[in-house]
Scaffold this motif. Structure first.
Motif, PDB file in Angstrom:
ATOM      1  N   ALA A  59       0.826  -1.203   0.000  1.00 30.70           N
ATOM      2  CA  ALA A  59       0.000   0.000   0.000  1.00 30.70           C
ATOM      3  C   ALA A  59       0.863   1.257   0.000  1.00 30.70           C
ATOM      4  O   ALA A  59       0.589   2.220  -0.737  1.00 30.70           O
ATOM      5  CB  ALA A  59      -0.929  -0.014   1.213  1.00 30.70           C
ATOM      6  N   LYS A  60       1.915   1.268   0.822  1.00 32.35           N
ATOM      7  CA  LYS A  60       2.792   2.439   0.881  1.00 32.35           C
ATOM      8  C   LYS A  60       3.505   2.649  -0.444  1.00 32.35           C
ATOM      9  O   LYS A  60       3.670   3.790  -0.908  1.00 32.35           O
ATOM     10  CB  LYS A  60       3.802   2.276   2.014  1.00 32.35           C
ATOM     11  N   LEU A  61       3.918   1.552  -1.069  1.00 32.67           N
ATOM     12  CA  LEU A  61       4.577   1.645  -2.371  1.00 32.67           C
ATOM     13  C   LEU A  61       3.633   2.228  -3.411  1.00 32.67           C
ATOM     14  O   LEU A  61       4.011   3.123  -4.181  1.00 32.67           O
ATOM     15  CB  LEU A  61       5.063   0.263  -2.801  1.00 32.67           C
ATOM     16  N   ALA A  62       2.407   1.729  -3.458  1.00 35.42           N
ATOM     17  CA  ALA A  62       1.433   2.248  -4.421  1.00 35.42           C
ATOM     18  C   ALA A  62       1.161   3.729  -4.177  1.00 35.42           C
ATOM     19  O   ALA A  62       1.081   4.529  -5.126  1.00 35.42           O
ATOM     20  CB  ALA A  62       0.142   1.444  -4.331  1.00 35.42           C
ATOM     21  N   ARG A  63       1.022   4.114  -2.913  1.00 40.26           N
ATOM     22  CA  ARG A  63       0.767   5.519  -2.568  1.00 40.26           C
ATOM     23  C   ARG A  63       1.895   6.423  -3.049  1.00 40.26           C
ATOM     24  O   ARG A  63       1.656   7.578  -3.447  1.00 40.26           O
ATOM     25  CB  ARG A  63       0.585   5.619  -1.049  1.00 40.26           C
ATOM     26  N   TYR A  64       3.119   5.926  -3.049  1.00 42.68           N
ATOM     27  CA  TYR A  64       4.277   6.713  -3.462  1.00 42.68           C
ATOM     28  C   TYR A  64       4.122   7.251  -4.885  1.00 42.68           C
ATOM     29  O   TYR A  64       4.645   8.320  -5.211  1.00 42.68           O
ATOM     30  CB  TYR A  64       5.526   5.837  -3.355  1.00 42.68           C
ATOM     31  N   TYR A  65       3.388   6.533  -5.740  1.00 44.31           N
ATOM     32  CA  TYR A  65       3.313   6.920  -7.144  1.00 44.31           C
ATOM     33  C   TYR A  65       2.144   7.851  -7.468  1.00 44.31           C
ATOM     34  O   TYR A  65       2.046   8.345  -8.592  1.00 44.31           O
ATOM     35  CB  TYR A  65       3.257   5.662  -8.018  1.00 44.31           C
ATOM     36  N   VAL A  66       1.293   8.103  -6.505  1.00 43.37           N
ATOM     37  CA  VAL A  66       0.197   9.043  -6.727  1.00 43.37           C
ATOM     38  C   VAL A  66       0.774  10.453  -6.844  1.00 43.37           C
ATOM     39  O   VAL A  66       1.623  10.864  -6.057  1.00 43.37           O
ATOM     40  CB  VAL A  66      -0.828   8.974  -5.571  1.00 43.37           C
ATOM     41  N   GLY A  67       0.332  11.188  -7.844  1.00 44.28           N
ATOM     42  CA  GLY A  67       0.801  12.552  -8.030  1.00 44.28           C
ATOM     43  C   GLY A  67       2.121  12.678  -8.754  1.00 44.28           C
ATOM     44  O   GLY A  67       2.704  13.762  -8.803  1.00 44.28           O
ATOM     45  N   CYS A  80      16.767  -1.469  -7.731  1.00 41.33           N
ATOM     46  CA  CYS A  80      15.647  -0.525  -7.675  1.00 41.33           C
ATOM     47  C   CYS A  80      15.000  -0.526  -6.297  1.00 41.33           C
ATOM     48  O   CYS A  80      14.668   0.538  -5.744  1.00 41.33           O
ATOM     49  CB  CYS A  80      14.621  -0.870  -8.746  1.00 41.33           C
ATOM     50  N   LYS A  81      14.831  -1.702  -5.720  1.00 42.67           N
ATOM     51  CA  LYS A  81      14.227  -1.793  -4.395  1.00 42.67           C
ATOM     52  C   LYS A  81      15.139  -1.148  -3.344  1.00 42.67           C
ATOM     53  O   LYS A  81      14.661  -0.518  -2.389  1.00 42.67           O
ATOM     54  CB  LYS A  81      13.931  -3.259  -4.068  1.00 42.67           C
ATOM     55  N   ALA A  82      16.452  -1.275  -3.515  1.00 42.65           N
ATOM     56  CA  ALA A  82      17.388  -0.650  -2.589  1.00 42.65           C
ATOM     57  C   ALA A  82      17.322   0.875  -2.674  1.00 42.65           C
ATOM     58  O   ALA A  82      17.406   1.566  -1.650  1.00 42.65           O
ATOM     59  CB  ALA A  82      18.807  -1.139  -2.873  1.00 42.65           C
ATOM     60  N   ILE A  83      17.159   1.397  -3.871  1.00 39.11           N
ATOM     61  CA  ILE A  83      17.035   2.850  -4.028  1.00 39.11           C
ATOM     62  C   ILE A  83      15.760   3.352  -3.366  1.00 39.11           C
ATOM     63  O   ILE A  83      15.758   4.381  -2.676  1.00 39.11           O
ATOM     64  CB  ILE A  83      17.087   3.228  -5.520  1.00 39.11           C
ATOM     65  N   GLY A  88      12.914   5.738   2.002  1.00 43.71           N
ATOM     66  CA  GLY A  88      11.968   5.394   3.054  1.00 43.71           C
ATOM     67  C   GLY A  88      10.846   4.491   2.619  1.00 43.71           C
ATOM     68  O   GLY A  88       9.877   4.302   3.360  1.00 43.71           O
ATOM     69  N   ILE A  89      10.960   3.897   1.424  1.00 43.72           N
ATOM     70  CA  ILE A  89       9.946   2.978   0.912  1.00 43.72           C
ATOM     71  C   ILE A  89      10.530   1.574   0.965  1.00 43.72           C
ATOM     72  O   ILE A  89      11.325   1.186   0.105  1.00 43.72           O
ATOM     73  CB  ILE A  89       9.524   3.326  -0.537  1.00 43.72           C
TER      74      ILE A  89
END
Length: 305
Positions: free
Chosen positions: A27-35, A255-258, A263-264
């Motif tokens: 959920a947090k990952l998906a929220r990161y891409y909004v906007g 990519c996941k490390a970046i 903070g994601i």
């Protein structure tokens, strides 16, 4: 313009420290891409490690994403699995959860005939009322979508497009021609997004978008506006990042490390995909700074989707 046109992040997997799918992290990952100037997310594909997950894990990942961003981002779900039965189950689940569209690669490992692949896809198409997007990635599946099969499938109202991850932009153009004027083609290879757009792609779906979504949104807008010299310069800059990402043990691990530096947290990629090592820390921090510097330069030029 089709409501599906635009840029989609091929969403990464989200695991906890024990390697289990984490709904909270998803959920947090998906929220990161909004906007971020994107049209939506592509869930469960190559970048999402869907082929390495169980059916139940794939369902859990999708449910968490939809609960968080339904209505804010369009959600295309990759439902392809080795067995047709699992693919059909995932198709029905995607519709029941409220996804916007489904997509699938052919079954992998076996070298299937065109008739077998067509039947595999057709059962998914028939299992749900959602739009269907073919996923053509011959370098990993061993199956290359022909223009004739593309044209045949595109005659169905539910088959709205293809994600073309083959490396030939000529092939991309041929699939666009086979599908017809309203048939969507999404560019797959991130490093040649601009070339794909020039040959008829309507948008893109990509894994490296996940660490630089703003740059790909800006690149798409530059292409839309015909500002090709500026677009070329940005594609070259993006490709420098991609080239560096490919130097790590696995692209997805890097990519996941970046994202972790931002903070994601999404956990390590699932084996056999390798994570980065502690020795990679300093170079990843430097690469992240380079990306953030480029994003800052394009902050006044947001994507439009």
């Amino acid at each position: 313009m089709s409501k599906f046109q635009g840029m989609y992040v091929a969403l990464y997997s989200a695991y906890d420290e024990a390697g289990a799918v984490s709904p909270g992290r998803a959920a947090k990952l998906a929220r990161y891409y909004v906007g971020k100037g994107l049209a939506g997310l592509y869930v469960g594909g190559s970048s999402g490690e869907g082929i390495l997950q169980s059916v139940e894990e794939r369902k859990a990942m999708l449910e968490a994403v939809l609960e968080e961003v339904r209505g804010e981002l369009k959600i295309i779900v990759h439902v392809g699995a080795n067995s047709t039965a699992d693919s059909v189950e995932l198709s029905r689940h995607a519709e029941a959860c409220g996804a916007d569209a489904i997509s699938a690669v052919p079954s992998i490992y076996y070298r299937l005939s065109e008739a077998a692949v067509e039947n595999h896809w057709q059962q998914m198409i028939d299992a749900a009322s959602l739009p269907f997007i073919i996923y053509n990635i011959p370098q990993t599946t061993g199956f290359s979508l022909s223009a004739s099969l593309c044209a045949k499938l595109a005659k169905q109202d539910k088959v709205i497009g293809v994600k073309m991850s083959g490396e030939s932009t000529y092939g991309l153009q041929q699939l666009k021609a086979a599908g017809g004027e309203d048939f969507l083609v999404f560019n797959g290879p991130d490093e040649q997004f601009l070339a794909g757009r020039m040959m008829g792609a309507d948008g893109g779906i990509g894994g490296t978008y996940g660490v630089m979504p703003e740059l790909f949104a800006a690149l798409c807008k530059l292409a839309d506006e015909g500002r090709m010299k500026e677009a070329q310069a940005l594609q070259v800059r993006i490709n420098s990042v991609i080239s560096q990402l490919l130097n790590y043990p696995s692209l997805y691990g890097a990519c996941k490390a970046i994202l972790s530096l931002r903070g994601i947290e999404t956990g390590s990629p699932r084996l056999p995909l390798l994570p980065v090592s502690a020795a990679d820390g300093d170079s990843l921090k430097a690469l992240n700074r380079d990306i953030e510097a480029a994003v800052a330069e394009y902050a006044a030029f947001p994507g439009k989707y």
